[in-house]
Structure formats: C-alpha cells, structure tokens
Scaffold this motif. Structure first.
Motif, PDB file in Angstrom:
ATOM      1  N   SER A   1       0.799  -1.052  -0.157  1.00 33.91           N
ATOM      2  CA  SER A   1       0.033   0.039  -0.010  1.00 33.91           C
ATOM      3  C   SER A   1       0.937   1.334  -0.220  1.00 33.91           C
ATOM      4  CB  SER A   1      -0.786   0.036   1.116  1.00 33.91           C
ATOM      5  OG  SER A   1      -1.387   1.174   1.435  1.00 33.91           O
ATOM      6  N   GLN A   2       0.231   2.436  -0.626  1.00 36.62           N
ATOM      7  CA  GLN A   2       1.173   3.683  -0.698  1.00 36.62           C
ATOM      8  C   GLN A   2       0.302   4.781  -0.203  1.00 36.62           C
ATOM      9  OE1 GLN A   2       4.374   4.061  -2.346  1.00 36.62           O
ATOM     10  NE2 GLN A   2       3.991   2.039  -1.605  1.00 36.62           N
ATOM     11  N   ALA A   3      -0.591   4.438   0.543  1.00 32.61           N
ATOM     12  CA  ALA A   3      -1.781   5.479   1.018  1.00 32.61           C
ATOM     13  C   ALA A   3      -2.037   4.963   2.585  1.00 32.61           C
ATOM     14  CB  ALA A   3      -2.803   5.478   0.230  1.00 32.61           C
ATOM     15  N   GLY A   4      -0.837   4.531   3.391  1.00 30.59           N
ATOM     16  CA  GLY A   4      -1.355   4.313   4.787  1.00 30.59           C
ATOM     17  C   GLY A   4      -1.875   2.930   4.591  1.00 30.59           C
ATOM     18  N   GLY A   5      -2.822   2.675   3.717  1.00 32.24           N
ATOM     19  CA  GLY A   5      -3.164   1.172   3.474  1.00 32.24           C
ATOM     20  C   GLY A   5      -4.100   0.483   4.483  1.00 32.24           C
ATOM     21  N   TYR A   6      -4.363   1.175   5.751  1.00 35.26           N
ATOM     22  CA  TYR A   6      -4.999   0.481   6.727  1.00 35.26           C
ATOM     23  C   TYR A   6      -6.407   0.630   6.357  1.00 35.26           C
ATOM     24  CZ  TYR A   6      -6.629   4.589   9.427  1.00 35.26           C
ATOM     25  OH  TYR A   6      -7.354   5.690   9.455  1.00 35.26           O
ATOM     26  N   THR A   7      -6.770   1.553   5.754  1.00 30.56           N
ATOM     27  CA  THR A   7      -8.268   2.002   5.276  1.00 30.56           C
ATOM     28  C   THR A   7      -9.075   0.784   5.087  1.00 30.56           C
ATOM     29  OG1 THR A   7      -7.321   3.973   4.436  1.00 30.56           O
ATOM     30  CG2 THR A   7      -9.819   3.886   4.163  1.00 30.56           C
ATOM     31  N   THR A   8      -8.624   0.065   3.923  1.00 29.64           N
ATOM     32  CA  THR A   8      -9.472  -0.981   3.414  1.00 29.64           C
ATOM     33  C   THR A   8      -9.739  -2.108   4.528  1.00 29.64           C
ATOM     34  OG1 THR A   8      -8.166  -0.761   1.467  1.00 29.64           O
ATOM     35  CG2 THR A   8      -9.849  -2.584   1.437  1.00 29.64           C
ATOM     36  N   HIS A   9      -8.644  -2.315   5.275  1.00 23.68           N
ATOM     37  CA  HIS A   9      -8.759  -3.441   6.121  1.00 23.68           C
ATOM     38  C   HIS A   9      -9.585  -2.925   7.310  1.00 23.68           C
ATOM     39  CE1 HIS A   9      -5.139  -4.691   4.257  1.00 23.68           C
ATOM     40  NE2 HIS A   9      -5.534  -5.983   4.585  1.00 23.68           N
ATOM     41  N   ILE A  10      -9.535  -1.762   7.843  1.00 23.44           N
ATOM     42  CA  ILE A  10     -10.342  -0.944   8.725  1.00 23.44           C
ATOM     43  C   ILE A  10     -11.759  -0.901   8.457  1.00 23.44           C
ATOM     44  CG2 ILE A  10     -10.888   1.163  10.042  1.00 23.44           C
ATOM     45  CD1 ILE A  10      -8.704  -0.297  11.293  1.00 23.44           C
ATOM     46  N   MET A  11     -12.019  -0.532   6.981  1.00 24.23           N
ATOM     47  CA  MET A  11     -13.414  -0.409   6.668  1.00 24.23           C
ATOM     48  C   MET A  11     -14.277  -1.817   6.326  1.00 24.23           C
ATOM     49  SD  MET A  11     -13.231   2.624   6.922  1.00 24.23           S
ATOM     50  CE  MET A  11     -15.074   3.105   6.411  1.00 24.23           C
ATOM     51  N   ARG A  12     -13.292  -2.814   5.905  1.00 25.91           N
ATOM     52  CA  ARG A  12     -13.720  -4.001   5.521  1.00 25.91           C
ATOM     53  C   ARG A  12     -13.963  -5.043   6.955  1.00 25.91           C
ATOM     54  NH1 ARG A  12     -12.551  -4.763  -0.194  1.00 25.91           N
ATOM     55  NH2 ARG A  12     -14.004  -3.021  -0.499  1.00 25.91           N
ATOM     56  N   PHE A  13     -12.728  -5.472   7.345  1.00 30.17           N
ATOM     57  CA  PHE A  13     -12.981  -6.437   8.502  1.00 30.17           C
ATOM     58  C   PHE A  13     -13.451  -5.626   9.895  1.00 30.17           C
ATOM     59  CE2 PHE A  13      -9.568  -7.620   5.579  1.00 30.17           C
ATOM     60  CZ  PHE A  13     -10.300  -8.912   5.037  1.00 30.17           C
ATOM     61  N   GLY A  14     -13.209  -4.213   9.819  1.00 31.00           N
ATOM     62  CA  GLY A  14     -13.528  -3.557  10.904  1.00 31.00           C
ATOM     63  C   GLY A  14     -15.140  -3.388  10.830  1.00 31.00           C
ATOM     64  N   GLY A  15     -15.682  -3.488   9.822  1.00 37.40           N
ATOM     65  CA  GLY A  15     -17.241  -3.380   9.644  1.00 37.40           C
ATOM     66  C   GLY A  15     -17.587  -4.779  10.103  1.00 37.40           C
TER      67      GLY A  15
END
Lengths: 210, 246, 641
Positions: free
Chosen positions: A88-102
C-alpha cells in the motif's frame, strides 16, 4: 454508503450523549431511556417515534452492509488474479479497517444488543432498569466485557475516521481546500464518540460509578 | 549492480501465467528500469528464449504506455514517476524485484506485462470531450477563463491514461482516471453545456466495463505519476449525483 | 550509391496571385463532395498524432467513413504528446507587432529559405484557427489573471506568439484531438484499429487504395481498402537510434509508400535539438529533451580551459565561457536550434565539454535564481527541473544542468504538393511525415502548429477535391494480393535468418554510424564513408539478425526487426541526399560550406530547390528538383549575431 453511514453517525452521537447521562446518576439515565420511549407523547402512542427511528436505523444498517458487500464483490470481480506482491502507498489500513472493521462492528452490535438491550447475556436479565443492566454489565468482575467493548468502540472510531470524510467525498462535497478541515472534523467526531462511549463503562469497571 | 528479477510470464490471454526468476548482472545505477529490462531481453533473444513483452513508447514519462507493478507498487515506489523514468539508482545491489502486470479484469493481459487498456478509450468515448467540430470555434479570447480554474483544469487534464490508478486500487476502480477527465472539462466554461450528461455517461460506462467501486482509499492518487488529486473524484461524484437528480 | 537526375517538378498546384489570397482561392476552387456521397467514401488515416488524430476526427465530422490506425494501444499515446514548449500562432494578442505576415516571414527565414512561400503563408494564416479550435475543445492553455491566454516568446522569435500549457503543450493538444477522435469513434464515423502497424501501401490503377497492416496482437495480416490513404506517421529521427523520438517511431509507413512510388523529399534535413539530457552510458535507449524554454533564463557555458575537471561551482566567473552570448551578442542563448547545437558540438570538439565523455555543456540557472528568486524559477520550470533530477540524479537548483544536442525532428519526408498529396494520387501525407513547411530548419513551437494545421484545416479541404471524383470502385484484387504477399514474404525472411545479433544491436550500430557521419556536421568524406558502411551493415543484418518467436503472436522483436530493415534503406538515401547537397542550410551543415566565422553558408544559386527522390526498384534513385522561388521574402544569409 455515505447516506446510510451518515444516519448511523447521527444515531451514534445521540446514543453517546444519552450514555453520558449515567454520570448524572441512575435516575437521570433511566429517565432518559424512558423519555426515548415517550417522545412526542401524548400526540403519538408509546414508543412510536422510537420504533420509527429503530426501523430507519435497521434499514440503514442493512443497506450499509448490502452496499459494502456489493462493493467488495465488485472489487473481487474486478481483480480476479491477485498480486503476488502488493504494497500500500496510502497508509493502507483503510480497506482493512473498513471491511474487516465493519464485520467486527456487526458482531459487536449483536452482542451489545443481547447484553444491554435484551439483557440475554446480562447478569440482571431483561427485567431490570437500563442503568442496572449497564452497571452490572460492566462490573469489574466482567472486565473482559469492558475490554471487548473498548476494542469494538476503538474500531468504530477508526471506521468513522475514514468513513466520515469519505462520505463527504462520495457525496461530492469535498475538495482540495476542504480536505484538511474534513479530515480534522472526521478525526474529532470519531475521537469524541470513542471517548464518550468509553467513559461510562470504564468508569463503572474502575468503580467510579457504582 | 546484480539483481534477481521475478517476472510475470504469460504467453497469452488464455495462459494461466506464472512468476519466472531471472538474474541480471552488471546493471548500471544510471540505467532506467526499462533499460535494465532491455538488457535482460537482449540476452533472452540470443539464448533463443522469448523476451519479456512490455509496453513502452516515449520513455520520457508522458505517453502513458509503460506500466508495471514493481515490488507491489504501480510504477515502483518512486513517487510521481512512470516506470520508464524510474532509475536503477533507487534499488539496492543484490535486490530481488518482483514485476507484475496491471491486474484488473477490465485490463486483460495480452502477453507478459502487456495489458489491454481499451476500456479507458471507451470511457472517453462515452463523453470525455467537448462537441465542437473543426472550424466552428469562436475566437479564443471570446471566453475568458479564471486563471485558477484553468490551472485546476490543467492539473486534472495532465492524466496520461496509464492505468496505474486501477492497478493500485484495492477495488480495481477507474474512478481517478474517469474523474480526471470529468473534472478537467467541468472546470472550464467550454465544458458546461455537456457537463452533467458527460459525467453520467462516463461513470456508467466505467461501471459497465467492470471496474470496481471507489471507497476513497487514496491508493490511486498515491501512485499516480502525474499526481492527479483525489478531489477530482468528489467533483465527479457531485456532477454524477446532480445528473441523476435531474 | 549513385543517382540519376529526372525531370524537375514544375507544378505544386499552389494557386497564383497575391500570397494572402492563395489559400482562399484554393478552398473555393476545391470541388465539394455532397453529404450523401461522403458516406460512401472511405478514407484510411495511419497515425494518430496531432496531424493524424485531428485529420481522422475532422474527416469523420465531415461525414466520410474513416479507418484510423496506430501502433500504440490507444491513439492518445502518439509521440506528439511529448512536445513540451508550445504552439505558435499569429494571434497578436500581445500587440507586440506580430502578424500573419511576420510569422510567415520568420518561418521562411528560420527554414533557411528552403520552404515554399505559399505553404508557409497558409500555415501562418491557419495558425490562428488552431488556437480557437483547441480552446473550444477545452485545452487548458496557460492563462493570465485577467482570464486571457498567456503567451511567451520561444526559440529565437522576437514576438510573444507561443501559446503553451505548462511544459505539456503537446500532450494537451493531442488529448484535444484524441477526444475529438473518440467522439467520432462513438458516433460510428471512425473505426479505430489500435496495435496495428502499416506494412505496405496498396496502389492499384495508379491510385493509393489501401494498406496492408499487421495486427500486432495476433500477428494476422489484414487488408484494408479505401478511396484515399492519409499517412500521418511522423518523423524518422530514430534512424539515429538515439533521438528524442518515442521508441516505436519508425519510417516503415512512409518508406514503403516511397517504394510504391511516393517521392521522398529532403531526407537529409534533420533537426538537432540543443537542449537534451546527455547520454549516460552504452545502454542508453533514448534521449530526453529539456524544453527550449529553459534557454530563456538559463545561461549556456563551458570551462574556458580544455579538460577542466573541476566541479562547475568551483569554476570562477572569469574562467567560464558563455560562448553563445560571446559569439552571438544579439540573440545570446536564444539563437535558433541548429546554431545552438553546432556551437555546443564545436566547444566539445575543442575538448571543453563536460560530463561523461566530455559530451555536454552547462545550462546554468544560478543567475536566474539570483535575479528572480528560487520560487519564481520553480514556478516557471519546476516540472522540467524535476524531470532532469529524476533522470540524472542531480539537482539543477544547486548544480547546473548538463545538456547536449540530440536528434529531435526530421524536416524531410514524403514530397507533397500544395494539397498535401504525394506523387501517388490518393496518397496524402501530413504532419512530420511530409517534407513539410519548415524548409531546412523548423522553428520552436512550429511542429504542433503544422501538424494541427494539416489535420484540422488543410487536408479536410484538399482531400475533398480528390474524393469528389470517387468512389473509385472495386480495388484490383491482384494489386491487393501482391502487396500482401510482399509483406508476408518479408516477415518470413526476417524470421528465417536466425542469426546471432539482435535487431537492437544493428539499430544501435546504424545509429552511431549515422550520428558520426551524417549528424550535426557532414563532409563529403564522412558521407562517402557512411554510404560504404550502410550497405555492408545491411547485408550483415539480413545474414545475421536473430528474430525470436513466431509471426502469429505479439512479437516485439519481429516488429523491431522490420523497422530496422527500413531504417537501413532510408539511411542510405539520407546520406546520398546530404552528399548531393554540398551547401549548408538549416539543419544540414556541410563542413565544406561555411563562411569565415564558421556559419552555415547556403548556395542559393545551385540549391534553392527541394530534392525529391524517386525510388527505383533495381537501378539508382532518381532526383527530381522542385525549384523554390521567393517573391515575398528576400533571400538573405541568416545572421543571428
């Protein structure tokens, strides 16, 4: 996602403010819980507005999940062959946070309802006042419940930190000049929610509220 | 420098493809990444092997033809740089480098690192233009444009259509590409008459091509060699919502 | 290699009369095609750069049925996209004394009196429409705070007539044309064939009737027939291997057309651009241009002393030689490209060059940064500085840039008349592919102007005059089959050699040879040497080239080999043309023809003509001379002192 998310953020803000009432004593908290059910009375029958709000909320949750699932399915279809290496080049945690976090949040909400709304897994059961259930639920002996709660609420905070500004972006309300402000607002609202939601249970667990 | 390359080899669209390891020796740090691959290919040709197919043309960072995922990053880790402008001085001697094609269903692999990006052309065909036949234009100074608008429009218009945004997006979304064109034309007076219909047509075409949806992860703008800003996507969304509200 | 002289070309179809009325006259004289008939007329356009893209789009808008071809994966990649500086137009928005006449005058003079007056005047006239068209398409040209278009002075011009879009003018103009083209594709008037390479021209009953192309993905050989063919396939600078052209740029389309009977005009006129990033090593695959606009503020210098190994910052002011300012006090660092290039070569030949191999000169922004401040310099040239740093790893804010001349543009190309029609009826050639309106030297920011003038405005009018007699009916099957067989057998031949050297290694060697013997400075001796070496190398190529893979797949080695083979033939003609033209003019510098100061010396008495070469399959090339007459601009020796 943006619209349903916004509905839920508004709900969470109200919910958080209500929770804080526990600091003003059990009566204050119970009165607030009762007040919710008698809103607009006598014009409307008992629990009418609350039921309407609950329905809106449930619809939002379902729609939000449905949108998330269809986005994830589209994403999977759009990339049938995975990368061997991906960075990831943009911090990258976003997708994980949004999807698995959800997903984490959904599981938590189920527990949360069983615990404090229906009292199924609460030591006080359903036939008790809301304040009793809350105080018993976060008793120091049940530290693991509090811990679970902390993890879940922090997860919600992270989810919202992206979700709130993302909603503005999706609705076309963001621009370069507003990005900083929007991200700050998102962080602030998320932080306020996390603090507001964590204060009562922690206070209970550590014996500040008895 | 001596390097180990792990390169995606796929003989054609129907081949499953696999990673193949090659050693490349005596690489100069002043070489571009593609020149390093040229060296490998020259050797493969003479050994009777199939050289690695990759797209490239201008080799000065503007045509948008080149593009590969290098060590998991579209166009490599050097920011705001196309693959052809990436130089070997940014790699360590002895390093292992993985090289993969853009991976997205709407960009099927043609061969090795070459993909078919014609989906982008069809998105432009849907409405990425101002309908003005040659010879019908009024004097250029008859329509002043605010400098700020012209500059912002330029920032969006600088997209080279390389597809790195799609390659980097965890959703395989083409939003940044589509939004760049929509924003470029939305910000200029010349683009106003077709503004909403353009946004709707282009977004619908983008979806029809099978790209994923945008979840605002920002991966696209982070790898974009031209630094197309993320707020173009907000602009696109705004125009699209307005178009649908009508 | 010898040649024979053929009949001179007397008629270029330019109307007579006052120069400012000629284009109007031609437009009115051109036959019109009625709209219902346009749908029955097919036109093939090869190449999708500024010229080809704009032509295909415009022909589609007019209602013709167009097929457009390009070798890239999408029409938006054509190399016009890399043009940085800007586009000239005689708008006179500055009120600084510019006019159509002045742009015409500057272009004829800048071309060293080797261009046609009628064509150049038309170019200057049409230039104003181009800006209007591009702005209407949404091309984001630079603007001033008042909202009006900004201009700058560029490449030796003393008026501010160059419109620009930061350092990406070519990109923005090309995307404008590309969008217009995509619009026509959507409308169904243009059918697009990407990743297709033209390998031969179909000529039947004396007319150009189609092309044989190879689908570069499947390897399939396809026939496409039409009522007219337009070549917009760009220049042939890659004959030098190292040039600022894209890697894929090649001469194949125009060379095969030349073999089919189209005259090739002035092949020796090549433009060497003075401000490119120098070669860094043997592996170098291409050269990168730094916009000429850098010379507006950068100062060019080399150390005064030979072999001065000190870092540039350590060389004191009085030990630097700002040679352009010294030799050409009036124009200084802004002298035209050919002069700046040769001056750089001269100081390097003296052993005063800098960087690897001593092949470079400094372009220094120290004074500009001191005068304007770093921010102002960054605003103007920021993206160019970044590009330089990306490639060289050096920061030009701290260390002066190193630059060296590189092949950039070819003024030569297929001969065309005033209608842009070649010597094969029905074959039109536009943009850099034709021998163009630039004479022996193109001015900065004029390539974009010519490409778009041809594509948007000139060709769409003149081709109608030809097509008005059509449709031309069925195409003779034998001619089509013969062309296809020729293409197939050539591919088979390339694959059959199975030698020991790659196409690239031959290309590199040919390029070196051309740069050395037919580059910035040419002599009879060097050219004779080249004419001896090229056939030898070509023979070796056909005996020892190694092409891997098969013809029925995406095969980049095969593509390359075919292009290199054509470069050999072209290289030979270039050297012959350079040998025959014993004068110096513009981008063609013959060491034997210079004045006391070492400046190019024209020989108007003998060489005021276009050299149009006719291919002859077995014998020697035939030279047809088209005399050039100057009624409006008096022929003078250029002087930039």
């Amino acid at each position: 996602m943006a619209v349903t998310g916004a509905v839920m953020v508004i709900f969470l803000l109200a919910h958080m403010l209500g929770n804080v009432k526990i600091f003003f004593g059990r009566e204050s908290f119970n009165a607030y819980a009762h007040g919710l059910r008698t809103l607009l009375e006598p014009m409307a029958p008992y629990r009418l507005l609350l039921t309407v709000l609950e329905i809106v909320l449930v619809v939002s949750v379902v729609a939000h999940m449905w949108a998330a699932i269809s986005l994830a399915r589209r994403a999977r279809k759009a990339r049938p062959v995975k990368y061997v290496a991906k960075k990831s080049q943009a911090g990258g945690y976003t997708t994980h946070i949004m999807r698995f976090g959800g997903v984490t949040i959904v599981l938590f909400v189920v527990w949360h309802l069983l615990d404090l709304t229906f009292g199924v897994v609460n030591p006080k059961g359903f036939d008790s006042t809301p304040a009793d259930r809350m105080i018993a639920g976060f008793d120091a002996s049940r530290w693991w419940v509090t811990l679970l709660y902390v993890v879940a609420v922090v997860m919600i905070g992270l989810h919202l930190r992206h979700g709130i500004w993302s909603a503005f972006q999706t609705l076309g309300l963001a621009n370069r000049a507003r990005y900083r402000a929007l991200k700050a607002v998102a962080a602030l609202v998320s932080a306020a929610l996390v603090i507001g939601f964590l204060a009562p249970p922690l206070a209970i667990t550590f014996g500040v509220i008895k | 420098m001596n390097l180990t390359l792990k390169v995606w080899r796929q003989s054609g669209p129907s081949d499953a493809g696999r990673m193949v390891t090659y050693r490349v020796e005596d690489v100069s740090p002043d070489m571009s990444f593609l020149e390093m691959l040229d060296v490998l290919n020259e050797r493969l040709i003479l050994e009777g092997d199939d050289p690695v197919a990759f797209d490239h043309d201008c080799r000065e960072g503007i045509c948008g033809m080149c593009g590969m995922v290098i060590n998991g990053v579209a166009h490599g880790e050097q920011r705001a740089t196309t693959t052809c402008q990436l130089h070997m001085r940014h790699f360590e001697d002895g390093a292992t480098i993985t090289i993969e094609p853009w991976r997205a269903a709407p960009f099927p692999v043609v061969k090795d690192l070459v993909v078919d990006r014609s989906a982008f052309d069809r998105v432009i065909q849907a409405g990425g233009f101002v309908s003005v036949p040659a010879g019908s234009a009024p004097d250029a100074h008859s329509i002043p444009v605010r400098k700020e608008d012209a500059d912002d429009a330029f920032d969006a218009a600088t997209c080279i259509g390389c597809g790195a945004c799609v390659a980097a997006c965890p959703n395989g979304s083409a939003s940044l590409f589509t939004a760049a064109k929509i924003t470029h034309l939305s910000l200029l007076p010349q683009g106003q008459p077709e503004r909403l219909s353009r946004a709707k047509a282009m977004v619908d075409q983008m979806d029809a091509e099978g790209f994923g949806g945008c979840t605002n992860t920002g991966e696209c703008t982070a790898v974009c060699p031209k630094g197309i800003p993320l707020d173009t996507i907000a602009q696109m969304n705004s125009d699209y919502l307005k178009a649908n509200a009508k | 290699m010898n040649y024979v002289e053929g009949a001179p070309i007397r008629d270029t179809k330019a109307p007579a009369g006052p120069i400012e009325e000629r284009w109007e006259k031609r437009k009115f004289g051109a036959k019109l095609v009625n709209p219902a008939n346009k749908r029955k007329l097919n036109v093939i356009v090869v190449g999708t750069g500024l010229a080809g893209g704009s032509a295909a789009a415009t022909l589609g808008e007019l209602g013709y049925r167009v097929k457009s071809f390009c070798y890239q994966d999408t029409p938006r990649r054509a190399h016009s996209i890399a043009a940085q500086g800007g586009i000239n137009a005689a708008k006179n928005y500055r009120g600084d004394g510019d006019s159509i006449y002045r742009l015409f005058y500057d272009t004829v003079k800048g071309g060293d009196f080797r261009a046609r007056e009628s064509n150049v005047y038309r170019l200057a006239q049409v230039s104003v429409n181009i800006i209007d068209q591009a702005v209407a398409q949404g091309v984001p040209f630079a603007r001033e705070y008042g909202g009006l278009l900004d201009t700058r002075s560029f490449g030796g011009a003393q008026v501010s007539r160059t419109f620009y879009a930061r350092g990406q003018t070519g990109q923005q103009l090309l995307l404008g044309a590309y969008q217009a083209l995509e619009r026509q594709i959507a409308a169904g008037t243009v059918e697009m064939f990407t990743r297709h390479e033209m390998l031969d021209l179909i000529v039947a009953d004396g007319r150009a009737r189609g092309v044989i192309v190879r689908d570069m993905v499947t390897g399939e050989i396809e026939r496409h027939v039409a009522d007219a063919v337009v070549l917009a396939t760009g220049g042939y600078g890659n004959v030098f291997f190292l040039s600022t052209n894209a890697k894929g740029c090649n001469t194949t389309a125009i060379w095969r057309a030349h073999e089919r009977g189209a005259y090739f005009a002035n092949p020796c006129y090549t433009q060497i651009h003075p401000t490119c990033i120098p070669v860094s090593g043997e592996y170098q695959s291409k050269l990168t241009l730094m916009s000429e606009s850098l010379r507006n503020d950068g100062r060019v210098w080399v150390p005064l002393r030979k072999g001065d190994g000190r870092a540039p910052g350590d060389i004191p002011e009085d030990e630097r030689d700002y040679y352009l300012e010294r030799i050409y006090p009036a124009f200084g660092n802004l002298v035209p490209r050919d002069i700046a290039s040769r001056a750089a070569k001269n100081v390097c030949d003296e052993g005063r060059g800098v960087g690897p191999g001593g092949l470079g000169v400094y372009l220094d922004f120290r004074d500009a940064i001191g005068r304007l401040g770093r921010d102002a310099v960054e605003k103007k040239y920021g993206n160019l500085f970044e590009m330089y740093e990306r490639i060289t790893g050096e920061n030009p804010y701290d260390v002066p840039m190193r630059i060296y001349p590189a092949v950039h543009y070819t003024m030569g190309g297929l001969w065309v008349d005033y209608d842009l029609q070649s010597t094969i009826p029905g074959l039109f050639v536009i943009g850099e592919a034709n021998f163009s309106d630039h004479g022996a030297n193109r001015l900065g920011a004029s390539a974009l102007m010519q490409g778009l003038a041809d594509g948007y405005f000139v060709l769409p009018t003149t081709i109608g005059d030809y097509l008005a007699a059509g449709p031309f009916g069925e195409v003779d099957e034998e001619a089509v089959a013969a062309a296809e067989i020729k293409v197939r057998s050539r591919i088979d031949r390339l694959l059959a050699v199975n030698g020991t050297r790659t196409p690239d290694s031959f290309h590199r060697e040919l390029g070196k040879l051309m740069w050395e013997y037919c580059g910035m400075e040419r002599t009879e001796q060097s050219l004779r040497k080249a004419l001896e070496r090229i056939p030898e190398l070509r023979e070796e190529f056909w005996r020892d080239v190694k092409v891997s893979g098969t013809a029925e797949e995406l095969n980049q080695v095969l593509e390359k080999a075919g292009r290199v083979a054509d470069f050999f033939d072209l290289a030979e003609l270039m050297c012959l043309d350079a040998l025959v033209r014993t004068e110096s003019c513009g981008g063609h510098f013959r060491a034997e023809s210079q004045d006391a100061d070492g400046e190019a010396l024209r020989d108007d008495e003998t060489f005021a003509h276009v050299s149009a070469w006719e291919y002859s399959p077995e014998g020697e090339p035939v030279l047809h001379k088209e005399p050039l007459e100057y009624e409006y601009v008096k022929m003078t020796q250029r002087s930039y002192k």
